[in-house]
Design an enzyme around this catalytic site. Sequence first.
Site, PDB file in Angstrom:
ATOM      1  N   ASP A   1      11.553 -15.182  -0.993  1.00 49.26           N
ATOM      2  CA  ASP A   1      10.342 -15.965  -0.757  1.00 49.26           C
ATOM      3  C   ASP A   1      10.378 -16.713   0.573  1.00 49.26           C
ATOM      4  O   ASP A   1       9.508 -16.527   1.416  1.00 49.26           O
ATOM      5  CB  ASP A   1      10.071 -16.948  -1.903  1.00 49.26           C
ATOM      6  CG  ASP A   1       8.673 -17.530  -1.810  1.00 49.26           C
ATOM      7  OD1 ASP A   1       7.724 -16.744  -1.618  1.00 49.26           O
ATOM      8  OD2 ASP A   1       8.523 -18.759  -1.901  1.00 49.26           O
TER       9      ASP A   1
ATOM     10  N   LYS B   1       7.750  -7.258  -2.419  1.00 48.95           N
ATOM     11  CA  LYS B   1       9.019  -7.586  -1.742  1.00 48.95           C
ATOM     12  C   LYS B   1      10.105  -7.964  -2.748  1.00 48.95           C
ATOM     13  O   LYS B   1      11.233  -7.464  -2.685  1.00 48.95           O
ATOM     14  CB  LYS B   1       8.788  -8.742  -0.746  1.00 48.95           C
ATOM     15  CG  LYS B   1       7.797  -8.457   0.356  1.00 48.95           C
ATOM     16  CD  LYS B   1       7.703  -9.586   1.353  1.00 48.95           C
ATOM     17  CE  LYS B   1       7.194 -10.874   0.754  1.00 48.95           C
ATOM     18  NZ  LYS B   1       5.793 -10.765   0.274  1.00 48.95           N
TER      19      LYS B   1
ATOM     20  N   LYS C   1       2.669  -9.077   3.023  1.00 47.17           N
ATOM     21  CA  LYS C   1       1.760 -10.015   2.382  1.00 47.17           C
ATOM     22  C   LYS C   1       2.207 -10.298   0.944  1.00 47.17           C
ATOM     23  O   LYS C   1       2.909  -9.499   0.324  1.00 47.17           O
ATOM     24  CB  LYS C   1       0.334  -9.461   2.380  1.00 47.17           C
ATOM     25  CG  LYS C   1      -0.299  -9.402   3.768  1.00 47.17           C
ATOM     26  CD  LYS C   1      -1.741  -8.914   3.692  1.00 47.17           C
ATOM     27  CE  LYS C   1      -2.385  -8.891   5.076  1.00 47.17           C
ATOM     28  NZ  LYS C   1      -3.783  -8.403   5.027  1.00 47.17           N
TER      29      LYS C   1
ATOM     30  N   VAL D   1       2.848  -7.676  -2.305  1.00 45.79           N
ATOM     31  CA  VAL D   1       3.037  -6.290  -1.884  1.00 45.79           C
ATOM     32  C   VAL D   1       4.253  -5.643  -2.550  1.00 45.79           C
ATOM     33  O   VAL D   1       4.398  -4.418  -2.563  1.00 45.79           O
ATOM     34  CB  VAL D   1       3.162  -6.212  -0.341  1.00 45.79           C
ATOM     35  CG1 VAL D   1       4.535  -6.673   0.126  1.00 45.79           C
ATOM     36  CG2 VAL D   1       2.846  -4.810   0.176  1.00 45.79           C
TER      37      VAL D   1
ATOM     38  N   ARG E   1       6.012   9.234  11.962  1.00 48.19           N
ATOM     39  CA  ARG E   1       6.602  10.240  11.075  1.00 48.19           C
ATOM     40  C   ARG E   1       7.892  10.829  11.636  1.00 48.19           C
ATOM     41  O   ARG E   1       8.550  11.623  10.980  1.00 48.19           O
ATOM     42  CB  ARG E   1       5.586  11.363  10.815  1.00 48.19           C
ATOM     43  CG  ARG E   1       4.329  10.863  10.125  1.00 48.19           C
ATOM     44  CD  ARG E   1       3.350  11.986   9.872  1.00 48.19           C
ATOM     45  NE  ARG E   1       3.888  12.988   8.950  1.00 48.19           N
ATOM     46  CZ  ARG E   1       3.192  14.053   8.544  1.00 48.19           C
ATOM     47  NH1 ARG E   1       1.961  14.240   8.968  1.00 48.19           N
ATOM     48  NH2 ARG E   1       3.750  14.927   7.726  1.00 48.19           N
TER      49      ARG E   1
ATOM     50  N   HIS F   1       8.439 -16.185   5.729  1.00 43.43           N
ATOM     51  CA  HIS F   1       8.121 -15.753   4.361  1.00 43.43           C
ATOM     52  C   HIS F   1       8.585 -14.313   4.192  1.00 43.43           C
ATOM     53  O   HIS F   1       8.129 -13.405   4.880  1.00 43.43           O
ATOM     54  CB  HIS F   1       6.618 -15.846   4.119  1.00 43.43           C
ATOM     55  CG  HIS F   1       6.196 -15.329   2.773  1.00 43.43           C
ATOM     56  ND1 HIS F   1       6.605 -15.898   1.591  1.00 43.43           N
ATOM     57  CD2 HIS F   1       5.417 -14.265   2.422  1.00 43.43           C
ATOM     58  CE1 HIS F   1       6.089 -15.241   0.564  1.00 43.43           C
ATOM     59  NE2 HIS F   1       5.367 -14.234   1.048  1.00 43.43           N
TER      60      HIS F   1
END
Length: 311
Positions: free
Chosen positions: A177, A159, A154, A157, A243, A138
């Site tokens: 998808d 995408k 998820k 979010v 970071r 997915h």
Amino acid sequence: MAKVRIKDVIEALDLELVSGEEGVNRPIVTSDLSRPGLEIAGFFDYYPAERVQLLGMTELSFFNKLNAADRRQRMEELCRDFTPGIIVTRGLEVPAELLEASERESVPVMKSNMKTTRLYSRLTNFLESRLAQTTAVHGVLVDIYGVGVLITGKSGVGKSETALELVKRGHRLVADDAVEIRQEDQDTLVGKAPELIEHLLEIRGLGIINVMTLFGAGAVRSNKKISLVIHLELWEKNKQYDRVGLDEEKMKIIDTELTKMTVPVRPGRNLSVIIEVAAMNFRLKRMGVNAAEQFANRLNHAIAEGDHDDL
């Protein structure tokens, strides 16, 4: 259900079916092929009967020098219950002994005008593609500056919205998808869209859009090697995110490990630009330029010089 049958090979390579028609639905379970030279000479101890057999000029020239009894026996041995099929190359005449044995055991015998090495190469590529391990993930797959980037996260979010912005910036959509992934080589994963949703993008509140219709044929591609995984997740206040970029996370799909980056999502962050830069930076790393390592080396050098000055 078998992925590949002999009839698929006949259609794909335009082969002529000579005998053994009852066996055209025999399954092919391996992409490995066999040129049974030793077997024609009489050595069947390690005969790989589960492979498609290729008979070329070398094998048949030797076969024609055998006496009638040996010719009959060798062809009977070649035609096993689970032998998928036998292909005679270069347009050579199919031995009568092979025709008899193949009809008796329902082993398909096919004929091709191609040279043996050429047919070997084309058939191997076809079988490896069709028999490769596959899975579905997915996510969204986008070609960014030649780097296949798999965007995961998820539902909801962002995408697909990020992929839409990347397409507007000139990059190419492969799948949205659901991404079908196949293992083509030991370290090569190729992704594509299921046929039903190819070129389509789902944007909440807008619905289904056809990327090729809206942005042109240059905005899509049918498949792409996956090199990088970008995982989107909602920003967690107390979570420590990388970071500097020295720590490289990995994600395993089938038998291949891919570089994975986790990008936190919150209002104000331009995800498409971040992912675009991540793809460019990934290309630089493969070319031997690692900004994080260069920074770490500079920092260590500065610390070392500071310690020296204190002395």
